[in-house]
Design a protein around this motif. Sequence first.
Motif, PDB file in Angstrom:
ATOM      1  N   VAL A  23     -14.230  -2.924  10.499  1.00 22.82           N
ATOM      2  CA  VAL A  23     -12.861  -2.576  10.133  1.00 22.82           C
ATOM      3  C   VAL A  23     -11.986  -2.916  11.331  1.00 22.82           C
ATOM      4  O   VAL A  23     -12.199  -2.409  12.431  1.00 22.82           O
ATOM      5  N   ILE A  24     -11.028  -3.797  11.106  1.00 21.45           N
ATOM      6  CA  ILE A  24     -10.110  -4.249  12.156  1.00 21.45           C
ATOM      7  C   ILE A  24      -8.744  -3.627  11.882  1.00 21.45           C
ATOM      8  O   ILE A  24      -8.207  -3.774  10.782  1.00 21.45           O
ATOM      9  N   LEU A  25      -8.200  -2.956  12.870  1.00 18.60           N
ATOM     10  CA  LEU A  25      -6.866  -2.371  12.751  1.00 18.60           C
ATOM     11  C   LEU A  25      -5.891  -3.231  13.533  1.00 18.60           C
ATOM     12  O   LEU A  25      -6.188  -3.653  14.642  1.00 18.60           O
ATOM     13  N   SER A  26      -4.734  -3.477  12.942  1.00 20.90           N
ATOM     14  CA  SER A  26      -3.745  -4.276  13.652  1.00 20.90           C
ATOM     15  C   SER A  26      -2.345  -3.912  13.189  1.00 20.90           C
ATOM     16  O   SER A  26      -2.129  -3.569  12.023  1.00 20.90           O
ATOM     17  N   SER A  27      -1.424  -4.015  14.117  1.00 18.97           N
ATOM     18  CA  SER A  27      -0.020  -3.886  13.757  1.00 18.97           C
ATOM     19  C   SER A  27       0.519  -5.283  13.469  1.00 18.97           C
ATOM     20  O   SER A  27      -0.040  -6.280  13.906  1.00 18.97           O
ATOM     21  N   LEU A  28       1.593  -5.327  12.722  1.00 13.96           N
ATOM     22  CA  LEU A  28       2.290  -6.571  12.405  1.00 13.96           C
ATOM     23  C   LEU A  28       3.760  -6.371  12.765  1.00 13.96           C
ATOM     24  O   LEU A  28       4.297  -5.273  12.605  1.00 13.96           O
ATOM     25  N   ASP A  29       4.401  -7.407  13.227  1.00 14.60           N
ATOM     26  CA  ASP A  29       5.808  -7.343  13.625  1.00 14.60           C
ATOM     27  C   ASP A  29       6.683  -7.133  12.387  1.00 14.60           C
ATOM     28  O   ASP A  29       6.733  -7.989  11.498  1.00 14.60           O
ATOM     29  N   SER A  30       7.379  -5.997  12.345  1.00 14.09           N
ATOM     30  CA  SER A  30       8.209  -5.700  11.168  1.00 14.09           C
ATOM     31  C   SER A  30       9.337  -6.709  10.986  1.00 14.09           C
ATOM     32  O   SER A  30       9.856  -6.873   9.886  1.00 14.09           O
ATOM     33  N   SER A  40       6.004   1.364  -0.884  1.00  7.57           N
ATOM     34  CA  SER A  40       4.719   1.144  -0.222  1.00  7.57           C
ATOM     35  C   SER A  40       4.574   2.078   0.965  1.00  7.57           C
ATOM     36  O   SER A  40       5.551   2.433   1.611  1.00  7.57           O
ATOM     37  N   ASP A  41       3.324   2.463   1.267  1.00  6.43           N
ATOM     38  CA  ASP A  41       3.113   3.292   2.446  1.00  6.43           C
ATOM     39  C   ASP A  41       2.940   2.428   3.693  1.00  6.43           C
ATOM     40  O   ASP A  41       2.470   2.902   4.710  1.00  6.43           O
ATOM     41  N   MET A  42       3.329   1.178   3.596  1.00  6.24           N
ATOM     42  CA  MET A  42       3.342   0.224   4.712  1.00  6.24           C
ATOM     43  C   MET A  42       1.957  -0.219   5.141  1.00  6.24           C
ATOM     44  O   MET A  42       1.797  -0.798   6.189  1.00  6.24           O
ATOM     45  N   LEU A  43       0.931   0.053   4.365  1.00  2.00           N
ATOM     46  CA  LEU A  43      -0.402  -0.424   4.710  1.00  2.00           C
ATOM     47  C   LEU A  43      -0.747  -1.649   3.878  1.00  2.00           C
ATOM     48  O   LEU A  43      -0.542  -1.677   2.669  1.00  2.00           O
ATOM     49  N   TYR A  44      -1.263  -2.631   4.566  1.00  2.00           N
ATOM     50  CA  TYR A  44      -1.700  -3.860   3.933  1.00  2.00           C
ATOM     51  C   TYR A  44      -3.134  -4.097   4.365  1.00  2.00           C
ATOM     52  O   TYR A  44      -3.615  -3.488   5.314  1.00  2.00           O
ATOM     53  N   LEU A 128      -3.770  -3.213   8.055  1.00  2.00           N
ATOM     54  CA  LEU A 128      -2.597  -3.716   8.769  1.00  2.00           C
ATOM     55  C   LEU A 128      -1.373  -2.861   8.478  1.00  2.00           C
ATOM     56  O   LEU A 128      -1.186  -2.405   7.343  1.00  2.00           O
ATOM     57  N   CYS A 129      -0.552  -2.674   9.489  1.00  2.00           N
ATOM     58  CA  CYS A 129       0.636  -1.836   9.349  1.00  2.00           C
ATOM     59  C   CYS A 129       1.797  -2.505  10.082  1.00  2.00           C
ATOM     60  O   CYS A 129       1.656  -2.885  11.244  1.00  2.00           O
ATOM     61  N   TYR A 130       2.919  -2.652   9.406  1.00  2.00           N
ATOM     62  CA  TYR A 130       4.109  -3.188  10.064  1.00  2.00           C
ATOM     63  C   TYR A 130       4.705  -2.135  10.984  1.00  2.00           C
ATOM     64  O   TYR A 130       4.806  -0.963  10.618  1.00  2.00           O
ATOM     65  N   CYS A 131       5.078  -2.559  12.191  1.00  2.00           N
ATOM     66  CA  CYS A 131       5.658  -1.661  13.182  1.00  2.00           C
ATOM     67  C   CYS A 131       6.875  -2.309  13.818  1.00  2.00           C
ATOM     68  O   CYS A 131       6.961  -3.526  13.906  1.00  2.00           O
ATOM     69  N   SER A 132       7.771  -1.471  14.294  1.00  2.00           N
ATOM     70  CA  SER A 132       8.929  -1.938  15.054  1.00  2.00           C
ATOM     71  C   SER A 132       8.695  -1.659  16.524  1.00  2.00           C
ATOM     72  O   SER A 132       7.724  -0.994  16.893  1.00  2.00           O
ATOM     73  N   GLU A 133       9.594  -2.140  17.348  1.00  2.78           N
ATOM     74  CA  GLU A 133       9.510  -1.853  18.783  1.00  2.78           C
ATOM     75  C   GLU A 133       9.659  -0.347  18.985  1.00  2.78           C
ATOM     76  O   GLU A 133      10.297   0.332  18.194  1.00  2.78           O
ATOM     77  N   GLY A 134       9.076   0.160  20.047  1.00  3.03           N
ATOM     78  CA  GLY A 134       9.266   1.571  20.382  1.00  3.03           C
ATOM     79  C   GLY A 134       8.013   2.400  20.182  1.00  3.03           C
ATOM     80  O   GLY A 134       6.894   1.898  20.287  1.00  3.03           O
ATOM     81  N   ASP A 135       8.213   3.641  19.877  1.00  6.32           N
ATOM     82  CA  ASP A 135       7.125   4.603  19.729  1.00  6.32           C
ATOM     83  C   ASP A 135       6.413   4.372  18.396  1.00  6.32           C
ATOM     84  O   ASP A 135       6.967   4.642  17.337  1.00  6.32           O
ATOM     85  N   ASN A 136       5.193   3.887  18.467  1.00  7.03           N
ATOM     86  CA  ASN A 136       4.421   3.618  17.250  1.00  7.03           C
ATOM     87  C   ASN A 136       3.261   4.583  17.063  1.00  7.03           C
ATOM     88  O   ASN A 136       2.303   4.284  16.364  1.00  7.03           O
ATOM     89  N   MET A 137       3.373   5.750  17.670  1.00  4.49           N
ATOM     90  CA  MET A 137       2.314   6.743  17.504  1.00  4.49           C
ATOM     91  C   MET A 137       2.111   7.139  16.042  1.00  4.49           C
ATOM     92  O   MET A 137       0.968   7.224  15.588  1.00  4.49           O
ATOM     93  N   PRO A 138       3.178   7.364  15.278  1.00  4.94           N
ATOM     94  CA  PRO A 138       2.956   7.732  13.870  1.00  4.94           C
ATOM     95  C   PRO A 138       2.177   6.650  13.102  1.00  4.94           C
ATOM     96  O   PRO A 138       1.315   6.967  12.283  1.00  4.94           O
ATOM     97  N   GLU A 139       2.466   5.379  13.396  1.00  4.87           N
ATOM     98  CA  GLU A 139       1.747   4.300  12.723  1.00  4.87           C
ATOM     99  C   GLU A 139       0.268   4.284  13.116  1.00  4.87           C
ATOM    100  O   GLU A 139      -0.597   3.995  12.304  1.00  4.87           O
ATOM    101  N   SER A 140      -0.017   4.616  14.374  1.00  5.90           N
ATOM    102  CA  SER A 140      -1.419   4.636  14.801  1.00  5.90           C
ATOM    103  C   SER A 140      -2.186   5.744  14.082  1.00  5.90           C
ATOM    104  O   SER A 140      -3.335   5.546  13.685  1.00  5.90           O
ATOM    105  N   PHE A 141      -1.562   6.888  13.884  1.00  9.83           N
ATOM    106  CA  PHE A 141      -2.216   7.969  13.139  1.00  9.83           C
ATOM    107  C   PHE A 141      -2.392   7.570  11.674  1.00  9.83           C
ATOM    108  O   PHE A 141      -3.401   7.884  11.051  1.00  9.83           O
ATOM    109  N   HIS A 142      -1.404   6.879  11.158  1.00  9.57           N
ATOM    110  CA  HIS A 142      -1.462   6.398   9.766  1.00  9.57           C
ATOM    111  C   HIS A 142      -2.656   5.441   9.593  1.00  9.57           C
ATOM    112  O   HIS A 142      -3.395   5.538   8.607  1.00  9.57           O
TER     113      HIS A 142
END
Length: 185
Positions: A23-30, A40-44, A128-142
């Motif tokens: 299982v590979i986790l990655s952010s994507l540039d929003s 969508s819950d922003m998960l791909y 995969l989860c789209y993220c913006s610049e800044g604090d991405n802690m909520p996305e990491s928990f997601h």
Amino acid sequence: GMMVSFAKNVANFISSIGKDHVVILSSLDSGKRRVIDASSDMLYYLSSCNEDGSDPECEKLGWKKLEEYDPSQRLWKCLASLIEGGVLSEDMADDPEEMTASDYYATLPFAALFFACKAKGLKVSCVLCYCSEGDNMPESFHLAEAVCKLRGQDPEQFHGNGSNGWTIPLSWKSIYGPPPDMSIF
């Protein structure tokens, strides 16, 4: 310039220790997101289960397949060829003028890991989860909760130091530095 080599080394290691599902986790540039879907819950995801990257198990969880994945597209084919030992020919080289929005995804580390693990015969699920610049802690928990769902584990079983039950890495406590000295106010 070492992304493909690194991905191959990681895949070799995973294969050598007998794992069969990665299982590979990655952010994507929003900023690269084509369609903003508020429902969508922003998960791909991207999976090796089917040639088109789809996976019924991920669909059941309500995730959407990464639409930009097209194994017949030039850069995806180029990446697969490089993983399998091919060489980069001049017509495959990145020309920034010719890059499309979909080409962006094939240039990311998760894509190289996906193809390297797939080439080793491993089942691969990219979450995969789209993220913006800044604090991405909520996305990491997601993403962490998503992996639990995918693997059939209850996130409640983890007893971390954070308010949400996850263990917060010490390095996250000072992401933005220490709080300001209150005496200046």
